[in-house]
Write an enzyme that holds these catalytic residues in place. Sequence first.
Site, mmCIF file in Angstrom:
data_model
loop_
_atom_site.group_PDB
_atom_site.id
_atom_site.type_symbol
_atom_site.label_atom_id
_atom_site.label_comp_id
_atom_site.label_asym_id
_atom_site.label_seq_id
_atom_site.Cartn_x
_atom_site.Cartn_y
_atom_site.Cartn_z
ATOM 1 N N ASP A 140 -53.357 -20.687 33.894
ATOM 2 C CA ASP A 140 -52.609 -19.776 34.766
ATOM 3 C C ASP A 140 -51.433 -20.469 35.452
ATOM 4 O O ASP A 140 -50.963 -19.975 36.477
ATOM 5 C CB ASP A 140 -53.548 -19.301 35.908
ATOM 6 C CG ASP A 140 -53.862 -17.824 35.783
ATOM 7 O OD1 ASP A 140 -53.366 -17.219 34.843
ATOM 8 O OD2 ASP A 140 -54.595 -17.319 36.648
ATOM 9 N N CYS A 194 -61.463 -2.339 22.124
ATOM 10 C CA CYS A 194 -62.614 -1.963 22.953
ATOM 11 C C CYS A 194 -63.096 -0.574 22.562
ATOM 12 O O CYS A 194 -62.522 0.088 21.720
ATOM 13 C CB CYS A 194 -62.263 -2.056 24.432
ATOM 14 S SG CYS A 194 -61.331 -0.675 25.050
ATOM 15 N N CYS A 220 -52.474 -1.509 41.717
ATOM 16 C CA CYS A 220 -53.698 -2.277 41.412
ATOM 17 C C CYS A 220 -54.137 -3.042 42.665
ATOM 18 O O CYS A 220 -53.344 -3.780 43.269
ATOM 19 C CB CYS A 220 -53.423 -3.231 40.252
ATOM 20 S SG CYS A 220 -54.757 -4.402 39.979
ATOM 21 N N CYS A 257 -60.381 -7.088 42.966
ATOM 22 C CA CYS A 257 -61.106 -5.858 42.627
ATOM 23 C C CYS A 257 -61.809 -6.093 41.288
ATOM 24 O O CYS A 257 -61.221 -6.663 40.364
ATOM 25 C CB CYS A 257 -60.098 -4.715 42.520
ATOM 26 S SG CYS A 257 -60.727 -3.196 41.802
ATOM 27 N N CYS A 264 -67.330 -1.406 32.721
ATOM 28 C CA CYS A 264 -67.087 -1.564 31.271
ATOM 29 C C CYS A 264 -68.403 -1.840 30.531
ATOM 30 O O CYS A 264 -69.138 -2.755 30.885
ATOM 31 C CB CYS A 264 -66.094 -2.704 31.029
ATOM 32 S SG CYS A 264 -65.791 -2.972 29.270
HETATM 33 S S1 SF4 Z 1 -64.364 0.533 30.195
HETATM 34 FE FE1 SF4 Z 1 -64.239 -1.182 28.740
HETATM 35 S S2 SF4 Z 1 -64.726 -0.243 26.743
HETATM 36 FE FE2 SF4 Z 1 -64.245 1.449 28.134
HETATM 37 S S3 SF4 Z 1 -62.022 1.807 27.819
HETATM 38 FE FE3 SF4 Z 1 -62.209 0.378 29.540
HETATM 39 S S4 SF4 Z 1 -62.061 -1.667 28.623
HETATM 40 FE FE4 SF4 Z 1 -62.491 -0.226 26.967
HETATM 41 S S1 SF4 Z 2 -59.924 -1.262 38.657
HETATM 42 FE FE1 SF4 Z 2 -59.128 -2.597 40.254
HETATM 43 S S2 SF4 Z 2 -58.486 -4.516 39.200
HETATM 44 FE FE2 SF4 Z 2 -58.776 -2.923 37.638
HETATM 45 S S3 SF4 Z 2 -56.708 -2.111 37.363
HETATM 46 FE FE3 SF4 Z 2 -57.753 -0.794 38.843
HETATM 47 S S4 SF4 Z 2 -57.254 -1.602 40.847
HETATM 48 FE FE4 SF4 Z 2 -56.680 -3.164 39.326
#
Ligand code: SF4
Ligand code: SF4
Length: 332
Positions: A140, A194, A220, A257, A264
């Site tokens: 990074d 995915c 975000c 976050c 997922c």
């Molecule tokens: S939650 Fe995971 S599997 Fe579902 S669309 Fe988002 S990245 Fe893809």
């Molecule tokens: S879920 Fe949280 S970390 Fe993911 S894109 Fe949304 S605000 Fe950003």
Amino acid sequence: MLGNERMAMERLKEELISLTHRAGAQKTGFAAAHPVREESVDRFNSWLSEGKHGGMAYMKNYPDIRQNPRLLLNGINPEEPCTLMVCAFSYYHTERQTPDAARIAMYAHGSDYHEVLRQRLQPVLAHLDSLGIKGRICIDSAPLRERYWAVEAGIGFIGRNGQLIVDGVGSYVFLATVIFNAHVSPDEPCRRSCLGCRRCLTACPGQAIGADGDIDARRCVSYLTIEHRGDLPDTLAMPDGTSRPIAGILGNRVYGCDECQRVCPHNRRPLPTRIAEFHLRPSLRTLSHADILNMTQPTFSTLFRHSPVKRTRLAGLIRNARPTPTALDPII
Ligand code: SF4
Ligand code: SF4
């Protein structure tokens, strides 16, 4: 390539994999350094031109190096071989903050991954050096498209949520790349995608994930609580034209976050970290918004010594704790 050279190359690959495993990596892959594919450069440039990087102006710096990682190795000549070794280190662990604590993203529960992983990868550099090979560790810290190269090196694929998903490991991973001027047989790039279940899109508190999988940093929570400079806006404009108060979007989060990873399906059984420094610091378990709002500089410096949270500085953390917190689902 001669038989002896091939054997030496394969031996080097095995030695490097063994060293990264000893360093705590769950997956390591190799890619020959070549210019980033044009469609990927175009997509990145469109993301920038739409302003989705928010205030991260540094993302526009060094476009030549970002497109051609060979430039990261000073003095390398065009004929020399050049390889990227990408390693994924899980930071997942099962300790949790209490439900009413000021929520800190899991990657920042322990010590700063830049410091920890750089230290752990020193034996890799030392080994390359002993063979007369020049290497550089990038965590990074360089204009390198890390997730792009992780896919090229076959260690995972990028989900709709923009995270690198590593098969059998999940997406709670740090990436570290070592670039060096020697040839090692490249791995097959990962061409999977995915499940496309869209759970991350629905769960994202700022609706920051576009249908195309691009993240709009300006909505975000990770960006807003870590990278954004200055005050937080009182409200955020949503893609449908409505606006939402920042307090409702932050919930009780004060640093980062995890929502798009928490929901997922690829993280149903994440592989736990092998690195003790990434576990939850006991001092953060019950840290409250009131604790942060009343925090002094000496307390902040002690609490977040060698922690990624020091990036926000005390003023930034207090800023993030000011909106009225609301309870969130626990991270399972
Ligand atoms: S939650 Fe995971 S599997 Fe579902 S669309 Fe988002 S990245 Fe893809
Ligand atoms: S879920 Fe949280 S970390 Fe993911 S894109 Fe949304 S605000 Fe950003």
